[in-house]
Write a protein that holds these residues in place. Structure first.
Motif, PDB file in Angstrom:
ATOM      1  N   GLY A 187       0.809  -1.219   0.000  1.00 34.27           N
ATOM      2  CA  GLY A 187       0.000   0.000   0.000  1.00 34.27           C
ATOM      3  C   GLY A 187       0.840   1.266   0.000  1.00 34.27           C
ATOM      4  O   GLY A 187       0.527   2.233  -0.708  1.00 34.27           O
ATOM      5  N   LYS A 188       1.904   1.282   0.777  1.00 30.40           N
ATOM      6  CA  LYS A 188       2.761   2.468   0.852  1.00 30.40           C
ATOM      7  C   LYS A 188       3.512   2.688  -0.462  1.00 30.40           C
ATOM      8  O   LYS A 188       3.643   3.821  -0.937  1.00 30.40           O
ATOM      9  CB  LYS A 188       3.758   2.349   2.000  1.00 30.40           C
ATOM     10  CG  LYS A 188       4.548   3.634   2.244  1.00 30.40           C
ATOM     11  CD  LYS A 188       5.430   3.534   3.466  1.00 30.40           C
ATOM     12  CE  LYS A 188       6.036   4.897   3.821  1.00 30.40           C
ATOM     13  NZ  LYS A 188       6.699   5.566   2.702  1.00 30.40           N
ATOM     14  N   LEU A 189       4.004   1.602  -1.060  1.00 34.89           N
ATOM     15  CA  LEU A 189       4.687   1.722  -2.349  1.00 34.89           C
ATOM     16  C   LEU A 189       3.748   2.313  -3.403  1.00 34.89           C
ATOM     17  O   LEU A 189       4.148   3.170  -4.200  1.00 34.89           O
ATOM     18  CB  LEU A 189       5.192   0.350  -2.816  1.00 34.89           C
ATOM     19  CG  LEU A 189       6.370  -0.260  -2.057  1.00 34.89           C
ATOM     20  CD1 LEU A 189       6.607  -1.687  -2.527  1.00 34.89           C
ATOM     21  CD2 LEU A 189       7.631   0.577  -2.245  1.00 34.89           C
ATOM     22  N   GLY A 210       2.252   7.681  -6.337  1.00 32.46           N
ATOM     23  CA  GLY A 210       1.283   8.666  -6.825  1.00 32.46           C
ATOM     24  C   GLY A 210       0.039   8.060  -7.439  1.00 32.46           C
ATOM     25  O   GLY A 210      -0.637   8.714  -8.241  1.00 32.46           O
ATOM     26  N   LEU A 211      -0.284   6.813  -7.049  1.00 30.97           N
ATOM     27  CA  LEU A 211      -1.397   6.114  -7.691  1.00 30.97           C
ATOM     28  C   LEU A 211      -2.680   6.122  -6.866  1.00 30.97           C
ATOM     29  O   LEU A 211      -3.693   5.546  -7.290  1.00 30.97           O
ATOM     30  CB  LEU A 211      -0.984   4.664  -7.993  1.00 30.97           C
ATOM     31  CG  LEU A 211       0.216   4.508  -8.927  1.00 30.97           C
ATOM     32  CD1 LEU A 211       0.587   3.039  -9.054  1.00 30.97           C
ATOM     33  CD2 LEU A 211      -0.088   5.109 -10.292  1.00 30.97           C
ATOM     34  N   VAL A 247      -7.855   2.372  -7.488  1.00 29.35           N
ATOM     35  CA  VAL A 247      -6.949   2.197  -6.359  1.00 29.35           C
ATOM     36  C   VAL A 247      -7.604   2.941  -5.192  1.00 29.35           C
ATOM     37  O   VAL A 247      -7.823   4.150  -5.276  1.00 29.35           O
ATOM     38  CB  VAL A 247      -5.554   2.792  -6.637  1.00 29.35           C
ATOM     39  CG1 VAL A 247      -4.682   2.685  -5.387  1.00 29.35           C
ATOM     40  CG2 VAL A 247      -4.891   2.094  -7.820  1.00 29.35           C
ATOM     41  N   SER A 248      -7.966   2.225  -4.152  1.00 33.14           N
ATOM     42  CA  SER A 248      -8.704   2.837  -3.049  1.00 33.14           C
ATOM     43  C   SER A 248      -7.996   4.074  -2.514  1.00 33.14           C
ATOM     44  O   SER A 248      -6.787   4.065  -2.299  1.00 33.14           O
ATOM     45  CB  SER A 248      -8.878   1.826  -1.914  1.00 33.14           C
ATOM     46  OG  SER A 248      -9.389   2.456  -0.762  1.00 33.14           O
ATOM     47  N   ASP A 249      -8.779   5.124  -2.300  1.00 29.40           N
ATOM     48  CA  ASP A 249      -8.196   6.324  -1.714  1.00 29.40           C
ATOM     49  C   ASP A 249      -8.212   6.258  -0.189  1.00 29.40           C
ATOM     50  O   ASP A 249      -7.785   7.191   0.487  1.00 29.40           O
ATOM     51  CB  ASP A 249      -8.898   7.592  -2.205  1.00 29.40           C
ATOM     52  CG  ASP A 249     -10.406   7.537  -2.054  1.00 29.40           C
ATOM     53  OD1 ASP A 249     -10.891   6.652  -1.317  1.00 29.40           O
ATOM     54  OD2 ASP A 249     -11.089   8.370  -2.662  1.00 29.40           O
ATOM     55  N   LYS A 292       9.631   2.744 -10.372  1.00 32.19           N
ATOM     56  CA  LYS A 292       9.990   3.748  -9.367  1.00 32.19           C
ATOM     57  C   LYS A 292      10.841   3.179  -8.225  1.00 32.19           C
ATOM     58  O   LYS A 292      11.770   3.816  -7.741  1.00 32.19           O
ATOM     59  CB  LYS A 292       8.714   4.374  -8.785  1.00 32.19           C
ATOM     60  CG  LYS A 292       8.962   5.611  -7.918  1.00 32.19           C
ATOM     61  CD  LYS A 292       7.654   6.269  -7.529  1.00 32.19           C
ATOM     62  CE  LYS A 292       7.866   7.523  -6.695  1.00 32.19           C
ATOM     63  NZ  LYS A 292       8.561   8.592  -7.453  1.00 32.19           N
ATOM     64  N   PHE A 293      10.522   1.931  -7.814  1.00 37.24           N
ATOM     65  CA  PHE A 293      11.194   1.373  -6.632  1.00 37.24           C
ATOM     66  C   PHE A 293      11.939   0.058  -6.902  1.00 37.24           C
ATOM     67  O   PHE A 293      12.549  -0.488  -5.990  1.00 37.24           O
ATOM     68  CB  PHE A 293      10.167   1.139  -5.517  1.00 37.24           C
ATOM     69  CG  PHE A 293       9.523   2.404  -5.027  1.00 37.24           C
ATOM     70  CD1 PHE A 293      10.209   3.281  -4.198  1.00 37.24           C
ATOM     71  CD2 PHE A 293       8.216   2.723  -5.390  1.00 37.24           C
ATOM     72  CE1 PHE A 293       9.608   4.443  -3.742  1.00 37.24           C
ATOM     73  CE2 PHE A 293       7.605   3.877  -4.929  1.00 37.24           C
ATOM     74  CZ  PHE A 293       8.305   4.745  -4.106  1.00 37.24           C
ATOM     75  N   ASN A 294      11.837  -0.448  -8.139  1.00 38.59           N
ATOM     76  CA  ASN A 294      12.469  -1.724  -8.479  1.00 38.59           C
ATOM     77  C   ASN A 294      11.967  -2.852  -7.570  1.00 38.59           C
ATOM     78  O   ASN A 294      12.727  -3.700  -7.111  1.00 38.59           O
ATOM     79  CB  ASN A 294      13.993  -1.633  -8.397  1.00 38.59           C
ATOM     80  CG  ASN A 294      14.670  -2.806  -9.101  1.00 38.59           C
ATOM     81  OD1 ASN A 294      14.152  -3.361 -10.070  1.00 38.59           O
ATOM     82  ND2 ASN A 294      15.837  -3.202  -8.594  1.00 38.59           N
TER      83      ASN A 294
END
Length: 281
Positions: A214-216, A221-222, A232-234, A265-267
């Motif tokens: 969730g944090k990733l 920015g999704l 994607v739940s806000d 973005k994070f690999n």
């Protein structure tokens, strides 16, 4: 199938069987195997994403018939179709502690054991004593906890294509008020942080090593991203939710966008936790 899954998505199945006891379940499986019919065992459909083209073959739904729960002191014997929340709450009524974490997990005992479901520091492997299964040759076998090869979101059941019939759970005597307070706290944490008011398949992705999905996703920015009727739940980015008659394709397209964005973005590779079955129309 959309009427049988928490995602409210999925086309028709050729045939659905709802056995009312273990004998009927075994007979249905044996018949499918004898006639080389594809079949799928489902609980209450809480982590399933079914294709828009539906499912060819047979779905055997166990949550409506194989849901007996039997208390024997601190031991609970329950059929695979019993709901995790129902067993957890019944245990609390008996002042038995150890299963509080499962209150609110929207699956069945069979599904929970199969994937070693867990939440808030607890996992099924912590409380399972024995598991009765049907193997691919229709033999009924019994495995101890140590023989189940439990791991994060996996077990021997997944490895060998076994079908769970019933399980034995071992809990401990506890304080009723303390148990209920823990369950109230976990329920509040779930309802305040998870989009339980919308159709979904639960957590969309497994937890990647060293990260939280969730944090990733949020850091990518999704948050709130919409594809068709899927979003994607806000409220919690680890959930893809059905906000407007989403199709399976909507969800899969959104999952692909999430995976690619997080990878770039994070690999980090995000692996779906929901089970995807059926024909993708």
């Amino acid at each position: 199938m959309k009427n049988h899954t928490s995602f409210k998505i999925g086309g028709p199945v050729d045939l659905m069987i709802i056995p009312q006891n273990e004998g009927q379940l075994i007979d249905a499986i044996s018949l499918c195997r004898e006639h080389d019919l594809d079949f799928f065992i489902m609980g209450n459909g809480s982590n399933l994403l079914v294709g828009d083209g539906g499912i060819r073959g047979v779905v055997i739904k166990i949550s409506e018939g194989l849901n007996k729960i039997d208390f024997q002191g601190t031991k609970i014997v329950c059929q695979a179709g019993a709901l995790l929340t129902a067993v957890s709450r019944r245990a609390a009524e008996q002042s038995l502690t150890g299963m509080e974490f499962a209150n609110g997990i929207p699956g069945t005992i069979g599904g929970g054991v199969t994937m070693n479901a867990g939440a808030y520091g607890g996992e099924m492997k912590d409380i399972i004593k024995k598991v009765r299964v049907l193997d691919k040759d229709n033999n009924i076998l019994e495995y101890t906890n140590e023989e189940m090869n439990f791991r994060y979101r996996g077990s021997r059941v997944m490895d060998e294509g076994l079908i769970i019939l019933s399980v034995e759970i071992g809990l401990e005597e506890g304080n009723y008020e303390k148990i209920k307070e823990t369950m109230r706290d976990l329920t509040h944490r779930r309802t305040s942080k998870q989009p339980l008011e919308l159709p979904s398949g639960g957590s969309t992705f497994k937890r990647p090593v060293g990260h939280y999905a969730g944090k990733l996703i949020e850091d990518s920015g999704l948050k709130g991203l919409i594809k068709g009727g899927a979003q994607v739940s806000d409220k919690h980015c680890g959930f893809v939710v059905n906000i407007d008659n989403a199709t399976c394709k909507d969800v899969l397209d959104l999952i692909s966008i999430i995976q690619k964005t997080v990878r770039d973005k994070f690999n980090v590779e995000l692996e779906p936790e929901i089970r995807i079955i059926g024909e993708i129309a």
